[in-house]
Design a protein around this motif. Structure first.
Motif, PDB file in Angstrom:
ATOM      1  N   GLY A  38       3.730 -35.669  53.552  1.00 57.81           N
ATOM      2  CA  GLY A  38       3.671 -37.392  53.561  1.00 57.81           C
ATOM      3  C   GLY A  38       2.700 -37.812  53.007  1.00 57.81           C
ATOM      4  O   GLY A  38       2.559 -39.116  53.016  1.00 57.81           O
ATOM      5  N   ASP A  39       1.336 -37.002  52.918  1.00 55.28           N
ATOM      6  CA  ASP A  39       0.321 -37.876  52.432  1.00 55.28           C
ATOM      7  C   ASP A  39       0.334 -38.486  51.190  1.00 55.28           C
ATOM      8  O   ASP A  39       1.271 -37.669  50.101  1.00 55.28           O
ATOM      9  CB  ASP A  39      -0.929 -37.105  52.541  1.00 55.28           C
ATOM     10  CG  ASP A  39      -1.436 -36.683  54.072  1.00 55.28           C
ATOM     11  OD1 ASP A  39      -1.017 -37.422  54.874  1.00 55.28           O
ATOM     12  OD2 ASP A  39      -2.315 -35.780  54.310  1.00 55.28           O
ATOM     13  N   ILE A  40      -0.459 -39.423  50.608  1.00 58.03           N
ATOM     14  CA  ILE A  40      -0.238 -40.066  49.177  1.00 58.03           C
ATOM     15  C   ILE A  40      -1.767 -39.840  48.613  1.00 58.03           C
ATOM     16  O   ILE A  40      -2.776 -40.483  49.212  1.00 58.03           O
ATOM     17  CB  ILE A  40       0.296 -41.352  49.050  1.00 58.03           C
ATOM     18  CG1 ILE A  40       1.706 -41.160  49.633  1.00 58.03           C
ATOM     19  CG2 ILE A  40       0.215 -42.017  47.941  1.00 58.03           C
ATOM     20  CD1 ILE A  40       2.476 -42.700  50.025  1.00 58.03           C
ATOM     21  N   LEU A  41      -1.950 -39.530  47.565  1.00 51.36           N
ATOM     22  CA  LEU A  41      -2.951 -39.475  46.789  1.00 51.36           C
ATOM     23  C   LEU A  41      -3.068 -40.737  45.472  1.00 51.36           C
ATOM     24  O   LEU A  41      -2.196 -40.181  44.631  1.00 51.36           O
ATOM     25  CB  LEU A  41      -3.470 -38.089  46.351  1.00 51.36           C
ATOM     26  CG  LEU A  41      -4.593 -37.887  45.229  1.00 51.36           C
ATOM     27  CD1 LEU A  41      -5.958 -38.388  45.853  1.00 51.36           C
ATOM     28  CD2 LEU A  41      -4.945 -36.485  44.817  1.00 51.36           C
ATOM     29  N   ILE A  42      -3.703 -41.422  45.475  1.00 50.66           N
ATOM     30  CA  ILE A  42      -3.746 -42.474  44.509  1.00 50.66           C
ATOM     31  C   ILE A  42      -5.050 -42.497  43.843  1.00 50.66           C
ATOM     32  O   ILE A  42      -6.194 -42.461  44.212  1.00 50.66           O
ATOM     33  CB  ILE A  42      -3.625 -44.028  45.028  1.00 50.66           C
ATOM     34  CG1 ILE A  42      -2.160 -44.103  45.990  1.00 50.66           C
ATOM     35  CG2 ILE A  42      -3.720 -44.852  43.921  1.00 50.66           C
ATOM     36  CD1 ILE A  42      -2.122 -45.377  46.776  1.00 50.66           C
ATOM     37  N   SER A  43      -4.894 -42.465  42.280  1.00 54.50           N
ATOM     38  CA  SER A  43      -5.892 -42.534  41.286  1.00 54.50           C
ATOM     39  C   SER A  43      -5.693 -43.485  40.161  1.00 54.50           C
ATOM     40  O   SER A  43      -4.313 -43.730  40.059  1.00 54.50           O
ATOM     41  CB  SER A  43      -6.391 -41.086  40.655  1.00 54.50           C
ATOM     42  OG  SER A  43      -7.302 -40.806  39.976  1.00 54.50           O
ATOM     43  N   THR A  44      -6.667 -43.791  39.608  1.00 53.13           N
ATOM     44  CA  THR A  44      -6.534 -44.997  38.523  1.00 53.13           C
ATOM     45  C   THR A  44      -5.601 -44.195  37.165  1.00 53.13           C
ATOM     46  O   THR A  44      -4.890 -44.755  36.769  1.00 53.13           O
ATOM     47  CB  THR A  44      -7.697 -45.453  37.948  1.00 53.13           C
ATOM     48  OG1 THR A  44      -8.673 -44.480  37.606  1.00 53.13           O
ATOM     49  CG2 THR A  44      -8.349 -46.431  39.170  1.00 53.13           C
TER      50      THR A  44
ATOM     51  N   ILE B 111     -11.608 -41.439  43.532  1.00 54.55           N
ATOM     52  CA  ILE B 111     -12.272 -42.094  42.454  1.00 54.55           C
ATOM     53  C   ILE B 111     -13.347 -41.208  42.170  1.00 54.55           C
ATOM     54  O   ILE B 111     -14.233 -40.394  42.779  1.00 54.55           O
ATOM     55  CB  ILE B 111     -13.015 -43.423  43.127  1.00 54.55           C
ATOM     56  CG1 ILE B 111     -12.033 -44.516  43.549  1.00 54.55           C
ATOM     57  CG2 ILE B 111     -14.088 -43.897  41.739  1.00 54.55           C
ATOM     58  CD1 ILE B 111     -12.809 -45.623  44.201  1.00 54.55           C
ATOM     59  N   ARG B 112     -13.215 -41.028  40.492  1.00 51.36           N
ATOM     60  CA  ARG B 112     -14.326 -39.919  39.964  1.00 51.36           C
ATOM     61  C   ARG B 112     -14.906 -40.503  38.794  1.00 51.36           C
ATOM     62  O   ARG B 112     -14.286 -41.108  38.037  1.00 51.36           O
ATOM     63  CB  ARG B 112     -13.813 -38.767  39.825  1.00 51.36           C
ATOM     64  CG  ARG B 112     -14.639 -37.810  39.073  1.00 51.36           C
ATOM     65  CD  ARG B 112     -14.075 -36.346  38.700  1.00 51.36           C
ATOM     66  NE  ARG B 112     -13.026 -36.824  37.561  1.00 51.36           N
ATOM     67  CZ  ARG B 112     -13.633 -36.943  36.110  1.00 51.36           C
ATOM     68  NH1 ARG B 112     -14.959 -36.893  35.797  1.00 51.36           N
ATOM     69  NH2 ARG B 112     -12.667 -37.066  35.229  1.00 51.36           N
TER      70      ARG B 112
ATOM     71  N   GLU C 263     -16.868 -48.916  40.917  1.00 55.77           N
ATOM     72  CA  GLU C 263     -16.510 -50.201  41.455  1.00 55.77           C
ATOM     73  C   GLU C 263     -15.179 -50.485  40.664  1.00 55.77           C
ATOM     74  O   GLU C 263     -14.303 -50.971  41.595  1.00 55.77           O
ATOM     75  CB  GLU C 263     -17.694 -51.169  41.062  1.00 55.77           C
ATOM     76  CG  GLU C 263     -18.722 -51.203  41.976  1.00 55.77           C
ATOM     77  CD  GLU C 263     -19.844 -52.173  41.507  1.00 55.77           C
ATOM     78  OE1 GLU C 263     -19.578 -53.106  40.845  1.00 55.77           O
ATOM     79  OE2 GLU C 263     -20.859 -52.145  42.150  1.00 55.77           O
ATOM     80  N   ASN C 264     -14.929 -50.139  39.579  1.00 53.72           N
ATOM     81  CA  ASN C 264     -13.915 -50.875  38.670  1.00 53.72           C
ATOM     82  C   ASN C 264     -12.818 -49.740  39.244  1.00 53.72           C
ATOM     83  O   ASN C 264     -11.493 -50.677  39.468  1.00 53.72           O
ATOM     84  CB  ASN C 264     -13.972 -50.473  37.171  1.00 53.72           C
ATOM     85  CG  ASN C 264     -15.036 -51.568  36.492  1.00 53.72           C
ATOM     86  OD1 ASN C 264     -15.172 -52.648  36.972  1.00 53.72           O
ATOM     87  ND2 ASN C 264     -15.401 -51.030  35.432  1.00 53.72           N
TER      88      ASN C 264
END
Length: 209
Positions: free
Chosen positions: A62-68, A6-7, A16-17
């Motif tokens: 195998g890691d996953i990076l999730i961003s909006t 989150i940035r 928060e959103n």
């Protein structure tokens, strides 16, 4: 590991959103966010000054990076592509909610990574070409390239008026007023006097001191 990144770019914005969107998405996918990375910083800042830079360094296979959205990762096309290439090289996945990207080790992602890399190379070449064309145009117009002559010419002007400056100092005029008389910035005058003061240590009979 599954990371939620989150940035926001200013204190006036809230994280928060983004956290809510990623949390809701994770529940729908039946996955759990193992670690949250939040930061309030402009994407103009270099990666080594951002938490994202540290996160990219510790990502493992195998890691996953999730961003909006992908713009949260970086501002420029080159930076975003560099980040994606870094992740794909480590066999990590990058998921973005807005664009619905699922970039991983599959053949589609590898093709996309190649396209990213090619686009980045093309953009670098275009930037280089535009810069060269601009410099050539300035040269053709006879304009000076490099540092301006201003500071050097003002210092030379003060040197030529060393005797007059000394007389004004002896009369007790404030240095700010002398700078106005010489038509230079007071900082320029202060630096000039400091330089002359330094020379006076080896030449005690300097006309200014």
């Amino acid at each position: 590991m599954i990371y939620g990144y989150i940035r926001v770019s200013s204190d006036k914005q809230t994280t928060e959103n983004q956290r809510f969107e990623i949390t809701r998405f994770a529940k729908l996918q039946g996955i759990k966010i193992n670690k949250w990375i939040e930061e309030t910083i402009s994407s103009r800042k270099p990666l080594n000054k951002r938490k994202l830079g540290s996160l990219l360094a510790e990502l493992k296979d195998g890691d996953i990076l999730i961003s909006t959205e992908i713009s949260r990762l970086g501002r420029s096309l080159l930076e975003v592509m560099s980040i994606l290439q870094n992740c794909l090289t480590k066999n990590c996945e990058v998921w973005t909610l807005k664009e619905n990207y699922r970039l991983g080790s599959d053949i589609g992602s590898k093709v996309l990574a190649f396209a990213f890399g090619l686009s980045a190379e093309i953009e670098r070449q275009l930037i280089s070409d535009r810069t060269k064309m601009s410099l050539d145009k300035l040269k053709a117009q006879g304009k000076h390239l490099g540092r301006p002559f201003g500071a050097k010419s003002k210092s030379l002007k003060l040197s030529k008026n060393a005797k007059k400056i000394q007389e004004l100092l002896e009369k007790g005029l404030p240095k700010a007023q002398i700078a106005r008389i010489m038509k230079v910035d007071k900082v320029t005058l202060y630096r000039y006097l400091e330089r002359m003061k330094g020379l006076a240590t080896s030449e005690p009979k300097s006309p200014l001191y």
